[in-house]
Enzyme design. Structure first.
Site, short mmCIF file in Angstrom:
data_model
loop_
_atom_site.label_atom_id
_atom_site.label_comp_id
_atom_site.label_asym_id
_atom_site.label_seq_id
_atom_site.Cartn_x
_atom_site.Cartn_y
_atom_site.Cartn_z
N TYR A 153 -0.31 3.21 2.39
CA TYR A 153 0.48 2.11 2.96
C TYR A 153 -0.26 0.78 2.79
O TYR A 153 0.34 -0.23 2.42
CB TYR A 153 0.77 2.42 4.43
CG TYR A 153 1.68 1.43 5.12
CD1 TYR A 153 2.98 1.21 4.68
CD2 TYR A 153 1.24 0.72 6.24
CE1 TYR A 153 3.82 0.31 5.33
CE2 TYR A 153 2.07 -0.18 6.89
CZ TYR A 153 3.36 -0.39 6.44
OH TYR A 153 4.18 -1.28 7.07
N SER A 162 2.37 -6.92 5.09
CA SER A 162 1.80 -6.44 6.35
C SER A 162 0.37 -6.97 6.48
O SER A 162 -0.25 -7.36 5.49
CB SER A 162 1.78 -4.91 6.33
OG SER A 162 0.97 -4.43 7.38
#
Ligand SMILES: NC(=O)c1ccc[n+]([C@@H]2O[C@H](COP(=O)([O-])OP(=O)(O)OC[C@H]3O[C@@H](n4cnc5c(N)ncnc54)[C@H](OP(=O)(O)O)[C@@H]3O)[C@@H](O)[C@H]2O)c1
Length: 277
Positions: free
Chosen positions: A170, A157
Site C-alpha cells: 500500500y 496518502s
C-alpha cells in the site's frame, strides 16, 4: 476578488464530476458535497448497491447524480461506464480517483511475515491503487483531452511521503500514485491542454473500514498501539473526519486552483510536518 466572485468559483452548476469508489466513505462524502455545490455527479463503484446508503444524505434538490457500475481495474468496464455517463451528462469535467485501499492479507504482523505475504494479495493492492488510478485517468482523461479541459484528482496518502510499517504494498502503491500525478500533470499540460490539471490529496488518518482493523481493537473498540502512536504523531491530536477533506477537494476541482497542477496536498492534521520531537 469579493465574496460573490469567490462563491461563483465554487458553483459547480453544469459540471460533471466522476468519482471512482464514490460509494466509499471518503468518495461518498465528496459526492454529497459536490451535488450540494450543484455538480452533476457520477458515483462509480464496483458495488453500486453500496452507494444507495448515500441516498438518505445526498442533497437531491440541487445537483444531479447517477450511480454507475464500474471496476477501476478493468478498462472495458470503465469504457462502458464512461459511455453511460456521457449519455447522461454529455461531458466529463472532473475525475476523482477515490477507489483504493489496503488489504489485510498484504499486511505484515504476527500471523504473516513480510516473506510470506502472498503475491496475489500484493498484486491486488498495486492493481487497485495504481492501475486503478491509471486506467480511469486514461478512459476519462481522453474525454478531457478532446474537450481541452478538465481536472483529475487522485487520492494519495501520508504513506507515500514516508512508508508506514506493516503495509509495504500500500505504501509503495500510493508513492506511485503521487509520482503518476506529477507525470500526468506534465503530460496533459504539454500534450493536450494547459487547461487540464492533475493533482492529488494525501489524507492523513481517517478511521474507515479499510484501516479499522489496524487502528482499533475489534472487540473493545479501543485504540491499538498503532492507533495511539498515530495520534501521538498528529499535532492536532485526532483522526480526520471525511468532511475535513472537502476544502482541499473543492479547491482543487474549482477554478480557484487554476494555476495548480502536479501538486500533492497533505490533509493530515500536521502528521507530515511533525518530526516527533
Ligand atoms: N481512510 C483513510 O484514512 C485514507 C487515508 C489516505 C488515503 N486514503 C485513500 O482514500 C481513498 C478512499 O478511501 P476510503 O477510506 O473512503 O475507502 P473505502 O470506504 O473502502 O472506499 C473505497 C471504495 O472503492 C470501492 N472499490 C474497491 N475496489 C474497487 C474497484 N476495483 N473498482 C471500483 N470501486 C472499487 C470500494 O468498494 P468495496 O467496499 O466493495 O471494496 C469502496 O466503495 C482510497 O484511495 C484510500 O486508499 C484513505
Amino acid at each position: 476578488m469579493n465574496l460573490d466572485e469567490l462563491s461563483r468559483l465554487y458553483d459547480f452548476s453544469g459540471r460533471t464530476v466522476v468519482i471512482t469508489g464514490g460509494a466509499g466513505i471518503l468518495g461518498g462524502e465528496m459526492a454529497c458535497a459536490l451535488v450540494g455545490c450543484h455538480a452533476n455527479v457520477a458515483i462509480l463503484d464496483r458495488d453500486p448497491a453500496l452507494a444507495e446508503r448515500l441516498l438518505a444524505r445526498i442533497p437531491t434538490s440541487v445537483g444531479r447524480f447517477i450511480i454507475v457500475y464500474g471496476d477501476v481495474t478493468d478498462r472495458d468496464k470503465l469504457v462502458a461506464a464512461r459511455d453511460r455517463i456521457l449519455a447522461e451528462f454529455g461531458k466529463v469535467d472532473a475525475l476523482i480517483n477515490a477507489a483504493g485501499g489496503n488489504n489485510s492479507r498484504a499486511t505484515t504482523g504476527p500471523a504473516a511475515s513480510f516473506f510470506d505475504l502472498p503475491p496475489e494479495a500484493l498484486r491486488g493492492v498495486f492493481d487497485l491503487n495504481l492501475v486503478g488510478t491509471v486506467l480511469p485517468s486514461q478512459v476519462f482523461g481522453e474525454v478531457m483531452a478532446r474537450q481541452k479541459s478538465g481536472v483529475i484528482l487522485n487520492l494519495s496518502s501520508m504513506n507515500a511521503l514516508r512508508p508506514l510499517t506493516r503495509i509495504p504494498a500500500y505504501s509503495a502503491a500510493k508513492a506511485a500514485v503521487s509520482n503518476f500525478t506529477q507525470w500526468l500533470a506534465v503530460h496533459m499540460a504539454q500534450e493536450y491542454s494547459p487547461q487540464i490539471r492533475v493533482n492529488a490529496i494525501a489524507p492523513g488518518f481517517f478511521l474507515t473500514e479499510q484501516n479499522r482493523f489496524l487502528l482499533t481493537d475489534a472487540e473493545t473498540g479501543n485504540l491499538t498501539a498503532r492507533g495511539q502512536k498515530i495520534l501521538a504523531h498528529t499535532p492536532m491530536g485526532r483522526f480526520g473526519s471525511p468532511e475535513d477533506l472537502l476544502g482541499a477537494v473543492l479547491w482543487l476541482l474549482s477554478p480557484a486552483s487554476a494555476f495548480v497542477t502536479g501538486a500533492v496536498i497533505p490533509v493530515d492534521g500536521g502528521f507530515a510536518a511533525y518530526s516527533g520531537v
